[in-house]
Design a protein around this motif. Structure first.
Motif, PDB file in Angstrom:
ATOM      1  N   ARG A  90       0.838  -1.200   0.000  1.00 27.85           N
ATOM      2  CA  ARG A  90       0.000   0.000   0.000  1.00 27.85           C
ATOM      3  C   ARG A  90       0.872   1.249   0.000  1.00 27.85           C
ATOM      4  O   ARG A  90       0.651   2.187  -0.772  1.00 27.85           O
ATOM      5  CB  ARG A  90      -0.928  -0.013   1.221  1.00 27.85           C
ATOM      6  CG  ARG A  90      -1.852   1.206   1.282  1.00 27.85           C
ATOM      7  CD  ARG A  90      -2.681   1.234   2.551  1.00 27.85           C
ATOM      8  NE  ARG A  90      -1.888   1.063   3.781  1.00 27.85           N
ATOM      9  CZ  ARG A  90      -1.135   2.021   4.342  1.00 27.85           C
ATOM     10  NH1 ARG A  90      -1.058   3.211   3.791  1.00 27.85           N
ATOM     11  NH2 ARG A  90      -0.451   1.783   5.438  1.00 27.85           N
ATOM     12  N   MET A  91       1.884   1.293   0.848  1.00 30.23           N
ATOM     13  CA  MET A  91       2.771   2.459   0.913  1.00 30.23           C
ATOM     14  C   MET A  91       3.529   2.639  -0.407  1.00 30.23           C
ATOM     15  O   MET A  91       3.703   3.756  -0.901  1.00 30.23           O
ATOM     16  CB  MET A  91       3.759   2.309   2.080  1.00 30.23           C
ATOM     17  CG  MET A  91       3.120   2.496   3.436  1.00 30.23           C
ATOM     18  SD  MET A  91       4.287   2.614   4.806  1.00 30.23           S
ATOM     19  CE  MET A  91       5.433   1.306   4.523  1.00 30.23           C
ATOM     20  N   TYR A  92       3.985   1.547  -1.005  1.00 36.67           N
ATOM     21  CA  TYR A  92       4.694   1.638  -2.275  1.00 36.67           C
ATOM     22  C   TYR A  92       3.772   2.173  -3.368  1.00 36.67           C
ATOM     23  O   TYR A  92       4.165   3.056  -4.139  1.00 36.67           O
ATOM     24  CB  TYR A  92       5.252   0.272  -2.677  1.00 36.67           C
ATOM     25  CG  TYR A  92       6.030   0.324  -3.968  1.00 36.67           C
ATOM     26  CD1 TYR A  92       7.350   0.743  -3.982  1.00 36.67           C
ATOM     27  CD2 TYR A  92       5.428  -0.012  -5.183  1.00 36.67           C
ATOM     28  CE1 TYR A  92       8.068   0.805  -5.158  1.00 36.67           C
ATOM     29  CE2 TYR A  92       6.135   0.067  -6.370  1.00 36.67           C
ATOM     30  CZ  TYR A  92       7.458   0.470  -6.353  1.00 36.67           C
ATOM     31  OH  TYR A  92       8.142   0.547  -7.528  1.00 36.67           O
ATOM     32  N   ASN A  93       2.559   1.665  -3.443  1.00 33.73           N
ATOM     33  CA  ASN A  93       1.600   2.122  -4.461  1.00 33.73           C
ATOM     34  C   ASN A  93       1.253   3.592  -4.255  1.00 33.73           C
ATOM     35  O   ASN A  93       1.132   4.357  -5.216  1.00 33.73           O
ATOM     36  CB  ASN A  93       0.350   1.258  -4.441  1.00 33.73           C
ATOM     37  CG  ASN A  93       0.591  -0.109  -5.033  1.00 33.73           C
ATOM     38  OD1 ASN A  93       1.513  -0.298  -5.815  1.00 33.73           O
ATOM     39  ND2 ASN A  93      -0.233  -1.079  -4.653  1.00 33.73           N
ATOM     40  N   GLU A  94       1.086   4.035  -2.995  1.00 33.18           N
ATOM     41  CA  GLU A  94       0.793   5.448  -2.731  1.00 33.18           C
ATOM     42  C   GLU A  94       1.968   6.331  -3.127  1.00 33.18           C
ATOM     43  O   GLU A  94       1.790   7.407  -3.695  1.00 33.18           O
ATOM     44  CB  GLU A  94       0.452   5.639  -1.257  1.00 33.18           C
ATOM     45  CG  GLU A  94      -0.922   5.122  -0.882  1.00 33.18           C
ATOM     46  CD  GLU A  94      -1.192   5.248   0.616  1.00 33.18           C
ATOM     47  OE1 GLU A  94      -0.301   5.737   1.360  1.00 33.18           O
ATOM     48  OE2 GLU A  94      -2.281   4.844   1.037  1.00 33.18           O
ATOM     49  N   ALA A  95       3.185   5.871  -2.824  1.00 29.69           N
ATOM     50  CA  ALA A  95       4.370   6.655  -3.193  1.00 29.69           C
ATOM     51  C   ALA A  95       4.517   6.735  -4.708  1.00 29.69           C
ATOM     52  O   ALA A  95       4.850   7.796  -5.258  1.00 29.69           O
ATOM     53  CB  ALA A  95       5.618   6.029  -2.561  1.00 29.69           C
TER      54      ALA A  95
END
Length: 109
Positions: A90-95
């Motif tokens: 999730r954090m990677y996709n948001e970044a």
């Protein structure tokens, strides 16, 4: 004394005839210009009305055109294997989305 008077009359008649013919020539040129301008104006008006009709038809066709089909795109996840935790993904996709938004200049909304 008769000859000088005849010459003067002949010169005067020649001058008057030349003046009259020059006037007729100027009048014929003016008439040709007027006819050409009128014909050109009529042709331009015809072309303008024809292009106006074409534009109206195109606008009417666009107004009555059926809407394009709405296409949905399937966003593929970045990671397909379950080797990372859900929070990391999730954090990677948001970044990645934030970086793409910043590079393209689009707002967050």
């Amino acid at each position: 004394m008769d000859q000088p008077l005849a010459r003067i009359i002949l010169v005067a008649l020649t001058f008057g005839s030349g003046w009259t013919v020059a006037g007729w020539y100027r009048d014929s040129i003016d008439l040709a210009i007027q006819k050409t301008a009128a014909a050109t104006g009529k042709q331009l008006a015809d072309v303008a009305s024809a292009s106006g009709r074409v534009l109206e038809n195109q606008l009417e066709a666009l107004k009555n055109a059926s809407p394009r089909e709405i296409r949905t795109e399937v966003v593929k996840p970045v990671f397909t294997n379950v080797c990372m935790s859900d929070d990391f993904v999730r954090m990677y996709n948001e970044a990645a989305a934030g970086t793409e938004r910043a590079l393209s200049g689009k707002s967050a909304d």
